[in-house]
Write a protein that holds these residues in place. Structure first.
Motif, PDB file in Angstrom:
ATOM      1  N   SER A   1      25.506  35.813 -14.775  1.00  0.00           N
ATOM      2  CA  SER A   1      26.379  36.985 -14.571  1.00  0.00           C
ATOM      3  C   SER A   1      26.132  38.153 -15.543  1.00  0.00           C
ATOM      4  O   SER A   1      27.071  38.622 -16.204  1.00  0.00           O
TER       5      SER A   1
ATOM      6  N   ALA B   1      32.573  53.209  -8.218  1.00  0.00           N
ATOM      7  CA  ALA B   1      32.870  51.799  -8.513  1.00  0.00           C
ATOM      8  C   ALA B   1      32.817  51.587 -10.032  1.00  0.00           C
ATOM      9  O   ALA B   1      32.886  52.570 -10.791  1.00  0.00           O
TER      10      ALA B   1
ATOM     11  N   ASP C   1      23.909  49.272 -11.617  1.00  0.00           N
ATOM     12  CA  ASP C   1      22.836  48.855 -10.705  1.00  0.00           C
ATOM     13  C   ASP C   1      21.935  50.006 -10.286  1.00  0.00           C
ATOM     14  O   ASP C   1      20.831  49.766  -9.792  1.00  0.00           O
TER      15      ASP C   1
ATOM     16  N   ALA D   1      32.285  37.438 -11.817  1.00  0.00           N
ATOM     17  CA  ALA D   1      32.510  36.728 -13.079  1.00  0.00           C
ATOM     18  C   ALA D   1      32.116  37.635 -14.237  1.00  0.00           C
ATOM     19  O   ALA D   1      31.010  38.165 -14.264  1.00  0.00           O
TER      20      ALA D   1
ATOM     21  N   VAL E   1      26.665  61.593  -1.374  1.00  0.00           N
ATOM     22  CA  VAL E   1      25.672  62.503  -1.962  1.00  0.00           C
ATOM     23  C   VAL E   1      24.374  62.360  -1.184  1.00  0.00           C
ATOM     24  O   VAL E   1      23.885  61.258  -0.950  1.00  0.00           O
TER      25      VAL E   1
ATOM     26  N   GLU F   1      32.513  59.539  -4.187  1.00  0.00           N
ATOM     27  CA  GLU F   1      32.444  58.137  -3.758  1.00  0.00           C
ATOM     28  C   GLU F   1      32.357  58.067  -2.236  1.00  0.00           C
ATOM     29  O   GLU F   1      33.161  58.655  -1.527  1.00  0.00           O
ATOM     30  N   LYS F   2      31.373  57.285  -1.789  1.00  0.00           N
ATOM     31  CA  LYS F   2      31.043  57.205  -0.364  1.00  0.00           C
ATOM     32  C   LYS F   2      32.111  56.499   0.468  1.00  0.00           C
ATOM     33  O   LYS F   2      32.373  56.867   1.602  1.00  0.00           O
TER      34      LYS F   2
ATOM     35  N   ARG G   1      33.161  42.606  -2.886  1.00  0.00           N
ATOM     36  CA  ARG G   1      31.765  42.690  -3.307  1.00  0.00           C
ATOM     37  C   ARG G   1      31.470  41.590  -4.306  1.00  0.00           C
ATOM     38  O   ARG G   1      32.397  40.980  -4.850  1.00  0.00           O
TER      39      ARG G   1
ATOM     40  N   SER H   1      30.731  51.018 -12.568  1.00  0.00           N
ATOM     41  CA  SER H   1      29.903  51.734 -13.551  1.00  0.00           C
ATOM     42  C   SER H   1      30.241  53.218 -13.578  1.00  0.00           C
ATOM     43  O   SER H   1      30.268  53.835 -14.653  1.00  0.00           O
TER      44      SER H   1
ATOM     45  N   GLY I   1      29.789  40.122  -7.976  1.00  0.00           N
ATOM     46  CA  GLY I   1      29.936  40.590  -9.349  1.00  0.00           C
ATOM     47  C   GLY I   1      31.299  40.163  -9.851  1.00  0.00           C
ATOM     48  O   GLY I   1      32.009  40.942 -10.489  1.00  0.00           O
TER      49      GLY I   1
ATOM     50  N   ARG J   1      36.447  42.126  -7.334  1.00  0.00           N
ATOM     51  CA  ARG J   1      35.855  43.413  -7.708  1.00  0.00           C
ATOM     52  C   ARG J   1      36.434  44.586  -6.916  1.00  0.00           C
ATOM     53  O   ARG J   1      36.496  45.711  -7.421  1.00  0.00           O
TER      54      ARG J   1
ATOM     55  N   MET K   1      27.608  42.981 -15.235  1.00  0.00           N
ATOM     56  CA  MET K   1      28.587  43.854 -15.901  1.00  0.00           C
ATOM     57  C   MET K   1      28.263  44.066 -17.382  1.00  0.00           C
ATOM     58  O   MET K   1      28.738  45.024 -17.993  1.00  0.00           O
TER      59      MET K   1
HETATM   60  C1  LIG Z   1      24.494  37.859  -5.566  1.00  0.00           C
HETATM   61  C2  LIG Z   1      25.010  38.644  -6.730  1.00  0.00           C
HETATM   62  C3  LIG Z   1      25.963  38.089  -7.583  1.00  0.00           C
HETATM   63  C4  LIG Z   1      26.425  38.813  -8.684  1.00  0.00           C
HETATM   64  N1  LIG Z   1      27.318  38.230  -9.535  1.00  0.00           N
HETATM   65  C5  LIG Z   1      27.698  38.896 -10.644  1.00  0.00           C
HETATM   66  C6  LIG Z   1      28.633  38.323 -11.546  1.00  0.00           C
HETATM   67  O1  LIG Z   1      29.144  37.228 -11.345  1.00  0.00           O
HETATM   68  N2  LIG Z   1      28.973  39.050 -12.646  1.00  0.00           N
HETATM   69  C7  LIG Z   1      28.447  40.289 -12.901  1.00  0.00           C
HETATM   70  O2  LIG Z   1      28.770  40.881 -13.929  1.00  0.00           O
HETATM   71  N3  LIG Z   1      27.598  40.859 -12.032  1.00  0.00           N
HETATM   72  C8  LIG Z   1      27.210  40.202 -10.927  1.00  0.00           C
HETATM   73  N4  LIG Z   1      26.373  40.805 -10.045  1.00  0.00           N
HETATM   74  C9  LIG Z   1      25.963  42.184 -10.307  1.00  0.00           C
HETATM   75  C10 LIG Z   1      27.073  43.136  -9.942  1.00  0.00           C
HETATM   76  O3  LIG Z   1      27.455  42.974  -8.608  1.00  0.00           O
HETATM   77  C11 LIG Z   1      26.608  44.550 -10.161  1.00  0.00           C
HETATM   78  O4  LIG Z   1      25.996  44.646 -11.408  1.00  0.00           O
HETATM   79  C12 LIG Z   1      27.742  45.558 -10.104  1.00  0.00           C
HETATM   80  O5  LIG Z   1      28.534  45.401  -8.981  1.00  0.00           O
HETATM   81  C13 LIG Z   1      27.171  46.944 -10.104  1.00  0.00           C
HETATM   82  O6  LIG Z   1      28.221  47.866 -10.133  1.00  0.00           O
HETATM   83  P1  LIG Z   1      27.902  49.395  -9.954  1.00  0.00           P
HETATM   84  O7  LIG Z   1      29.183  50.126 -10.163  1.00  0.00           O
HETATM   85  O8  LIG Z   1      26.721  49.781 -10.754  1.00  0.00           O
HETATM   86  O9  LIG Z   1      27.437  49.504  -8.420  1.00  0.00           O
HETATM   87  P2  LIG Z   1      28.248  49.198  -7.096  1.00  0.00           P
HETATM   88  O10 LIG Z   1      29.327  48.243  -7.325  1.00  0.00           O
HETATM   89  O11 LIG Z   1      27.200  48.854  -6.078  1.00  0.00           O
HETATM   90  O12 LIG Z   1      28.893  50.602  -6.726  1.00  0.00           O
HETATM   91  C14 LIG Z   1      28.131  51.689  -6.304  1.00  0.00           C
HETATM   92  C15 LIG Z   1      29.068  52.688  -5.663  1.00  0.00           C
HETATM   93  O13 LIG Z   1      28.350  53.857  -5.352  1.00  0.00           O
HETATM   94  C16 LIG Z   1      28.756  54.317  -4.066  1.00  0.00           C
HETATM   95  N5  LIG Z   1      27.637  55.078  -3.516  1.00  0.00           N
HETATM   96  C17 LIG Z   1      26.405  54.610  -3.176  1.00  0.00           C
HETATM   97  N6  LIG Z   1      25.647  55.608  -2.717  1.00  0.00           N
HETATM   98  C18 LIG Z   1      26.413  56.724  -2.762  1.00  0.00           C
HETATM   99  C19 LIG Z   1      26.179  58.085  -2.388  1.00  0.00           C
HETATM  100  N7  LIG Z   1      25.019  58.491  -1.899  1.00  0.00           N
HETATM  101  N8  LIG Z   1      27.196  58.968  -2.550  1.00  0.00           N
HETATM  102  C20 LIG Z   1      28.391  58.593  -3.053  1.00  0.00           C
HETATM  103  N9  LIG Z   1      28.656  57.303  -3.409  1.00  0.00           N
HETATM  104  C21 LIG Z   1      27.671  56.400  -3.266  1.00  0.00           C
HETATM  105  C22 LIG Z   1      29.056  53.054  -3.298  1.00  0.00           C
HETATM  106  O14 LIG Z   1      29.944  53.301  -2.216  1.00  0.00           O
HETATM  107  C23 LIG Z   1      29.683  52.175  -4.368  1.00  0.00           C
HETATM  108  O15 LIG Z   1      31.072  52.277  -4.414  1.00  0.00           O
HETATM  109  C24 LIG Z   1      25.924  40.112  -8.921  1.00  0.00           C
HETATM  110  C25 LIG Z   1      24.994  40.683  -8.055  1.00  0.00           C
HETATM  111  C26 LIG Z   1      24.524  39.959  -6.970  1.00  0.00           C
HETATM  112  C27 LIG Z   1      23.508  40.587  -6.050  1.00  0.00           C
END
Ligand SMILES: Cc1cc2nc3c(=O)[nH]c(=O)nc-3n(C[C@H](O)[C@H](O)[C@H](O)COP(=O)(O)OP(=O)(O)OC[C@H]3O[C@@H](n4cnc5c(N)ncnc54)[C@H](O)[C@@H]3O)c2cc1C
Length: 520
Positions: free
Chosen positions: A331, A19, A321, A54, A140, A42-43, A50, A21, A52, A116, A334
């Motif tokens: 927000s 995703a 995350d 804004a 993983v 990617e899982k 999802r 990050s 996130g 997203r 990101m």
């Molecule tokens: C209620 C709420 C509202 C939010 N609003 C905002 C906002 O408005 N603006 C903002 O910037 N942020 C917001 N956020 C935060 C935002 O959603 C996250 O910071 C962001 O989505 C994190 O992205 P990421 O790529 O780190 O993780 P994720 O988007 O969670 O992606 C993780 C990926 O890893 C994969 N994965 C997990 N485990 C494994 C494994 N074992 N093997 C292989 N793949 C795996 C998953 O399938 C997924 O695709 C919000 C969060 C919440 C809880």
């Protein structure tokens, strides 16, 4: 570069999670060194909707300038117009009677409201186009960390289990926080017991709806921008709800609440409970009466904040995350991705270029631990105590946002991508600002607690409007901050004195949050 690239099971970097990050880190690595062997595991088979949705100023810089997504964002997503907040009390029957905080015009620094699922898919697609390999759906299961050596990764794909090696692991697994949990570094942030519930909705009316404008012409003409493309916030005692329109017509609406302060409805489908909770607010009554939540897209996450006690080592880095999460208000998610992904990519590239990185690893751990702690203490601790109070949120918002504009958001725009290597509050000059922000946020929480104890909450929540001219990166933006400080001083003299020498304790947890079943 090492000389072992030819082995099919051996990579320079394996990224867990494709995703935003993960795909962003892959992009930064390959843009700089296209010959790197990068594998993303990617899982999911495809990203689903999802949260996130804004961006704010730093994450916008990252998406546009670092990842080169300006045209994509302009063509497929919605331009965001700042933040708006709506307050209510027992005297507010209609939307025009709610107190409002928001820009009078459109914002001057860009930001976006994003789907997203679509955005993350696009960033991943571009990382692959740059040369990243992808295995999907691949989960993983285990990572064996070998400091300074080859990391071993075990993952499941279909019915088979495979093992591969990589010099670096980037954990971008989001809330799964694979490395932190596997290695015992994961910690809940119990000082901030919050829960979020959300869905995507159909048949939500626009803020610019002509019937509303006819019914409340003065209210409609108060704003010269587009209210509907702000991140709108419905505010209440101990909770806030976001309201984010998405390209195509759906609206993302969800609530986040402090479990110590809010009784969430206990009976019925979670989507219905969310709607009935929101419908107490006149803004929801005006815009959501016909709204329907999306079946299969109602989510519930309890005890939101957590962090890892270790963020990197010689051979691994946590990004997004997977490294920690504080709170969605303002927000910042990101932004955290922007800082962690940029810094992780630089550290890996330095090592691959032959540099010794023990100092970079120590700095990574120090800076992100500091940033997480100060970001939480400076802005979020006990903030939900006063989120329902128009007259407390107004100066707090002006100061929080003003300091963000003049100390954080302006940095990448003025100094370029290197500013994304300095996470919020990690530098020495930022310390006095962090302390000041922590101080005033504590004071507003105290004032609200005292109001709660005196049954005096929400008295300024009707028929007031603060239509803000908006911040820029120019020096003139200190004036609204100065006005907010004067406003705060006045609040201290007129009511804050009650808690100068005796503070009101934090409310006890309400048990209700534990009674709502976990949906996602
Ligand atoms: C209620 C709420 C509202 C939010 N609003 C905002 C906002 O408005 N603006 C903002 O910037 N942020 C917001 N956020 C935060 C935002 O959603 C996250 O910071 C962001 O989505 C994190 O992205 P990421 O790529 O780190 O993780 P994720 O988007 O969670 O992606 C993780 C990926 O890893 C994969 N994965 C997990 N485990 C494994 C494994 N074992 N093997 C292989 N793949 C795996 C998953 O399938 C997924 O695709 C919000 C969060 C919440 C809880």
């Amino acid at each position: 570069m090492t000389g072992t690239q030819t082995k099919p099971n051996r990579f320079d970097v394996v990224i867990i999670g494709g995703a935003l990050s993960g795909a962003a880190t892959a992009t930064l690595l390959l843009r700089e060194t296209p010959s790197l062997r990068v594998l993303i595991l990617e899982k999911s088979t495809a990203f689903t909707r999802r949260v996130g949705e804004a961006t704010v100023e730093v994450s916008t810089y990252f998406l546009t300038h670092s990842l080169g997504l300006t045209r994509y964002l302009n063509e497929t997503q919605i331009n965001k117009n700042g933040l708006r907040f709506w307050f209510a009390n027992q005297l507010t029957q209609t939307i025009d009677q709610c107190s409002e905080i928001g820009g009078r015009y459109l914002s001057r620094v860009p930001a976006y409201l994003v789907d997203r699922a679509a955005l993350d898919e696009e960033v991943l697609r571009r990382a692959i186009a740059l040369g990243a390999q992808i295995r999907r759906p691949a989960t993983v299961q285990k990572v064996e960390l070998v400091p300074g050596g080859e990391q071993n990764i075990t993952f499941k794909i279909g019915d088979s289990v495979e093992e591969i090696q990589a010099r670096w692991i980037v954990d971008a697994s989001g809330v799964s926080a694979l490395l932190a949990r596997q290695n015992g570094w994961w910690r809940a942030n119990t000082a901030h017991p919050t829960t979020a519930i959300w869905s995507r909705w159909k048949n939500v009316k626009d803020f610019e709806d002509p019937h509303l404008a006819k019914q409340f012409p003065k209210w409609a003409m108060q704003c010269y921008g587009v209210r509907g493309t702000a991140t709108n916030h419905l505010m209440g005692d101990g909770w806030w709800a976001w309201w984010i329109p998405l390209k195509g017509g759906d609206v993302s609406i969800g609530v986040t609440f402090d479990q110590r302060l809010v009784d969430f409805p206990q009976d019925g489908a979670v989507g219905d409970r969310l709607k009935s909770f929101l419908m107490k607010h006149p803004v929801a009554q005006a815009l959501m009466s016909e709204a329907e939540w999306t079946e299969g897209d109602v989510h519930w996450r309890k005890n939101l904040p957590y962090f890892s006690t270790t963020f990197a080592g010689d051979g691994f880095a946590l990004v997004g995350d997977a490294a920690g999460f504080i709170d969605p208000f303002y927000s910042p998610g990101m932004d955290w991705i922007s800082f962690t992904a940029t810094r992780a990519a630089r550290m890996i590239l330095a090592q691959q270029g032959g540099e010794s990185i023990s100092e970079a690893v120590a700095d990574y751990n120090r800076d992100f631990a500091r940033s997480y702690e100060r970001w939480f203490e400076g802005i979020y601790r006990d903030k939900y105590e006063y989120l329902g109070e128009f007259d407390l949120v107004k100066p707090a918002f002006l100061m929080d946002l003003g300091f963000y504009y003049l100390g954080v958001a302006n940095q990448p725009f003025k100094r370029g991508e290197k500013a994304l290597c300095e996470p919020v509050f990690s530098t020495t000059p930022s310390v006095p600002f962090y302390r000041f922000m922590r101080f005033y946020n504590r004071r507003f929480a105290q004032m609200a607690r005292s109001r709660r104890a005196r049954n005096a909450l929400g008295q300024k929540n009707d028929r007031r409007a603060f239509m803000f001219g908006g911040y820029t990166f120019a020096a003139g933006s200190v004036f609204p901050i100065a006005k907010a400080i004067i406003n705060w001083a006045w609040l201290e003299i007129t009511e804050g004195w009650r808690t100068w020498f005796q503070s009101v304790p934090v409310a006890a947890h309400k048990p209700v949050a534990a009674t709502v079943p976990e949906v996602a």
